[in-house]
Design a protein around this motif. Structure first.
Motif, PDB file in Angstrom:
ATOM      1  N   ALA A  38       6.365 -26.828  -6.488  1.00 33.35           N
ATOM      2  CA  ALA A  38       5.542 -26.678  -5.504  1.00 33.35           C
ATOM      3  C   ALA A  38       5.319 -27.744  -4.663  1.00 33.35           C
ATOM      4  N   LEU A  39       5.448 -28.822  -4.946  1.00 29.36           N
ATOM      5  CA  LEU A  39       5.209 -30.241  -4.169  1.00 29.36           C
ATOM      6  C   LEU A  39       6.464 -30.216  -3.316  1.00 29.36           C
ATOM      7  N   LEU A  40       7.776 -29.766  -3.664  1.00 33.28           N
ATOM      8  CA  LEU A  40       8.864 -29.820  -2.765  1.00 33.28           C
ATOM      9  C   LEU A  40       8.837 -28.819  -1.818  1.00 33.28           C
ATOM     10  N   TRP A  45       7.720 -27.251   4.006  1.00 34.83           N
ATOM     11  CA  TRP A  45       6.937 -26.292   4.863  1.00 34.83           C
ATOM     12  C   TRP A  45       6.038 -27.155   5.959  1.00 34.83           C
ATOM     13  N   PHE A  46       5.875 -28.382   5.364  1.00 33.61           N
ATOM     14  CA  PHE A  46       5.235 -29.208   6.274  1.00 33.61           C
ATOM     15  C   PHE A  46       5.778 -30.881   6.415  1.00 33.61           C
ATOM     16  N   PRO A  47       6.909 -30.715   7.487  1.00 36.15           N
ATOM     17  CA  PRO A  47       7.561 -31.974   7.450  1.00 36.15           C
ATOM     18  C   PRO A  47       6.952 -33.446   7.483  1.00 36.15           C
ATOM     19  N   PHE A  48       5.557 -33.543   7.860  1.00 33.35           N
ATOM     20  CA  PHE A  48       5.094 -34.843   7.910  1.00 33.35           C
ATOM     21  C   PHE A  48       4.612 -35.225   6.466  1.00 33.35           C
ATOM     22  N   LEU A  49       4.946 -34.395   5.262  1.00 33.65           N
ATOM     23  CA  LEU A  49       4.607 -34.730   4.130  1.00 33.65           C
ATOM     24  C   LEU A  49       6.051 -35.342   3.303  1.00 33.65           C
ATOM     25  N   ARG A  50       7.204 -35.080   4.080  1.00 32.25           N
ATOM     26  CA  ARG A  50       8.395 -35.617   3.537  1.00 32.25           C
ATOM     27  C   ARG A  50       8.345 -37.079   3.475  1.00 32.25           C
ATOM     28  N   ASP A  53      12.778 -41.088   1.612  1.00 34.91           N
ATOM     29  CA  ASP A  53      13.886 -41.002   0.765  1.00 34.91           C
ATOM     30  C   ASP A  53      14.271 -39.324   0.807  1.00 34.91           C
ATOM     31  N   MET A  54      13.454 -38.625   1.332  1.00 39.72           N
ATOM     32  CA  MET A  54      13.893 -37.050   1.217  1.00 39.72           C
ATOM     33  C   MET A  54      14.563 -37.071   2.554  1.00 39.72           C
ATOM     34  N   ARG A  55      14.092 -37.765   3.521  1.00 41.52           N
ATOM     35  CA  ARG A  55      14.703 -37.512   4.822  1.00 41.52           C
ATOM     36  C   ARG A  55      16.146 -38.223   4.705  1.00 41.52           C
ATOM     37  N   VAL A  56      16.501 -39.169   3.961  1.00 41.02           N
ATOM     38  CA  VAL A  56      17.844 -39.740   4.100  1.00 41.02           C
ATOM     39  C   VAL A  56      18.900 -38.810   3.257  1.00 41.02           C
ATOM     40  N   ARG A  57      18.254 -38.190   2.228  1.00 35.89           N
ATOM     41  CA  ARG A  57      19.100 -37.156   1.079  1.00 35.89           C
ATOM     42  C   ARG A  57      19.084 -35.894   1.680  1.00 35.89           C
ATOM     43  N   SER A 105       3.602 -21.410   5.658  1.00 35.86           N
ATOM     44  CA  SER A 105       2.487 -22.379   6.448  1.00 35.86           C
ATOM     45  C   SER A 105       1.602 -21.625   7.073  1.00 35.86           C
ATOM     46  N   THR A 106       1.517 -20.453   7.864  1.00 34.63           N
ATOM     47  CA  THR A 106       0.675 -19.443   8.236  1.00 34.63           C
ATOM     48  C   THR A 106      -0.229 -19.028   7.234  1.00 34.63           C
ATOM     49  N   ILE A 107       0.395 -18.291   6.057  1.00 34.59           N
ATOM     50  CA  ILE A 107      -0.649 -17.864   5.238  1.00 34.59           C
ATOM     51  C   ILE A 107      -1.360 -19.060   4.668  1.00 34.59           C
ATOM     52  N   LEU A 108      -0.670 -19.942   4.199  1.00 33.46           N
ATOM     53  CA  LEU A 108      -1.299 -21.178   3.532  1.00 33.46           C
ATOM     54  C   LEU A 108      -2.458 -21.880   4.345  1.00 33.46           C
ATOM     55  N   GLY A 109      -2.186 -21.983   5.715  1.00 39.33           N
ATOM     56  CA  GLY A 109      -2.984 -22.720   6.670  1.00 39.33           C
ATOM     57  C   GLY A 109      -4.281 -21.578   6.842  1.00 39.33           C
ATOM     58  N   GLY A 110      -4.246 -20.385   6.944  1.00 37.11           N
ATOM     59  CA  GLY A 110      -5.178 -19.538   7.159  1.00 37.11           C
ATOM     60  C   GLY A 110      -5.806 -19.151   5.724  1.00 37.11           C
ATOM     61  N   THR A 111      -5.624 -19.419   4.463  1.00 34.61           N
ATOM     62  CA  THR A 111      -6.143 -19.215   3.366  1.00 34.61           C
ATOM     63  C   THR A 111      -6.953 -20.653   3.098  1.00 34.61           C
ATOM     64  N   LEU A 112      -6.487 -21.687   3.178  1.00 36.71           N
ATOM     65  CA  LEU A 112      -7.117 -23.003   3.150  1.00 36.71           C
ATOM     66  C   LEU A 112      -8.349 -23.232   4.200  1.00 36.71           C
ATOM     67  N   GLY A 113      -8.108 -22.574   5.194  1.00 37.80           N
ATOM     68  CA  GLY A 113      -9.152 -22.891   6.350  1.00 37.80           C
ATOM     69  C   GLY A 113     -10.369 -21.884   6.032  1.00 37.80           C
ATOM     70  N   ALA A 114     -10.048 -20.760   5.761  1.00 38.65           N
ATOM     71  CA  ALA A 114     -11.129 -19.620   5.406  1.00 38.65           C
ATOM     72  C   ALA A 114     -11.937 -19.964   4.056  1.00 38.65           C
ATOM     73  N   ALA A 115     -11.042 -20.651   3.207  1.00 37.32           N
ATOM     74  CA  ALA A 115     -11.877 -21.049   1.645  1.00 37.32           C
ATOM     75  C   ALA A 115     -12.410 -22.194   2.142  1.00 37.32           C
ATOM     76  N   SER A 116     -12.008 -23.146   2.867  1.00 40.39           N
ATOM     77  CA  SER A 116     -12.842 -24.459   3.171  1.00 40.39           C
ATOM     78  C   SER A 116     -14.327 -24.188   3.978  1.00 40.39           C
ATOM     79  N   LEU A 117     -14.170 -23.353   5.027  1.00 45.93           N
ATOM     80  CA  LEU A 117     -15.199 -22.760   5.490  1.00 45.93           C
ATOM     81  C   LEU A 117     -16.549 -22.258   4.670  1.00 45.93           C
ATOM     82  N   PHE A 118     -15.880 -21.257   3.854  1.00 49.19           N
ATOM     83  CA  PHE A 118     -16.894 -20.703   3.050  1.00 49.19           C
ATOM     84  C   PHE A 118     -17.353 -21.666   1.747  1.00 49.19           C
TER      85      PHE A 118
END
Length: 256
Positions: A38-40, A45-50, A53-57, A105-118
């Motif tokens: 899941a972390l990988l 999905w979100f390049p800023f999380l790499r 060491d991952m970018r080199v390999r 990224s679209t589904i996960l972002g929409g889910t987290l956004g709606a859940a955070s608002l509620f």
């Protein structure tokens, strides 16, 4: 540093043998493969999380490079993954099924956004129904993301010398957005793999015919030009002009 943290949690003495420490660390890592996977996926999905060491390999393959249907076949350069030796090599083939998600990224972002608002509304205004709705949104979003997924087979061939064969670990792979992201066990193999991949793409482009690509739309055919060698076109018939009879005036009738 991660191995040190795992060792501290396990309460190993500082004088423990390196082999025992490595085995325990490997067991701790393999005991939670779903979390590592899941972390990988999130880091792909979100390049800023790499991590650096991952970018080199990382080596990214397109569908046209190594994909056939629902399976990927990747052949790495014929050299040791760690030291780059080219003689006395042993070939290792790793095959595994990975789960691919559609528009994560679209589904996960929409889910987290709606859940955070509620959840935020439920905490601020003490609306328990909104808290339950936020948790329900997370569950439904995760279920919908799993429904919009499928499995693909990834086969990776890697070479190793006898000295580094025991240290060889399976490469990590993630399929996302019609591309395959492969993370090699050692950074020294990443640059030769990228160079070989670029050379293969250039060779494929040169082998293509020089004609128009199939994506180009057919050009409309030009109308045939008139044949100037032929004779002049036939003359149009001139209609004979019919004259009306002369009009007789009132004075002319009396004289007659």
């Amino acid at each position: 540093m991660a191995n040190d943290e795992l060792d501290d949690d396990l309460g190993l003495p500082a004088t423990a043998a390196p082999g025992v420490r490595d085995k325990l660390a490997q067991q701790a890592a393999t005991s939670r493969p779903w979390l590592d996977r899941a972390l990988l996926n999130l880091r792909v999905w979100f390049p800023f999380l790499r991590t650096p060491d991952m970018r080199v390999r990382q080596v990214k393959y397109r569908s046209s490079d190594a994909r056939s249907g629902m399976s990927w076949k990747v052949g790495l350069p014929q050299q040791c993954y760690a030291c780059g030796a080219t003689e006395g090599l042993t070939r290792k083939k790793f095959s595994n099924e990975i789960r691919v998600f559609e528009a994560p990224s679209t589904i996960l972002g929409g889910t987290l956004g709606a859940a955070s608002l509620f959840l935020l509304c439920g905490v601020l205004f003490f609306w328990w129904s909104f808290l339950v709705l936020g948790l329900l949104t997370l569950v439904l979003g995760c279920a919908y993301q799993f429904v919009k997924s499928w499995t693909e087979r990834v086969t990776i061939t890697i070479w190793s010398c006898p000295e580094h064969l025991e240290e060889l670990t399976p490469p990590e792979a993630v399929s996302h957005d019609e591309d395959l992201y492969v993370y090699l066990p050692h950074e020294s193999l990443a640059e030769p793999a990228r160079a070989e991949l670029i050379a293969s793409r250039k060779k494929e482009q040169k082998s293509r015919p020089s004609g128009a690509s199939p994506d180009e739309s057919p050009q409309p055919q030009a109308e045939p030009s008139p044949d100037h060698g032929a004779g002049p076109p036939p003359a149009r018939p001139i209609a004979a002009r019919t004259e009306l009879p002369p009009l007789k005036l009132a004075g002319d009738e009396e004289e007659a």
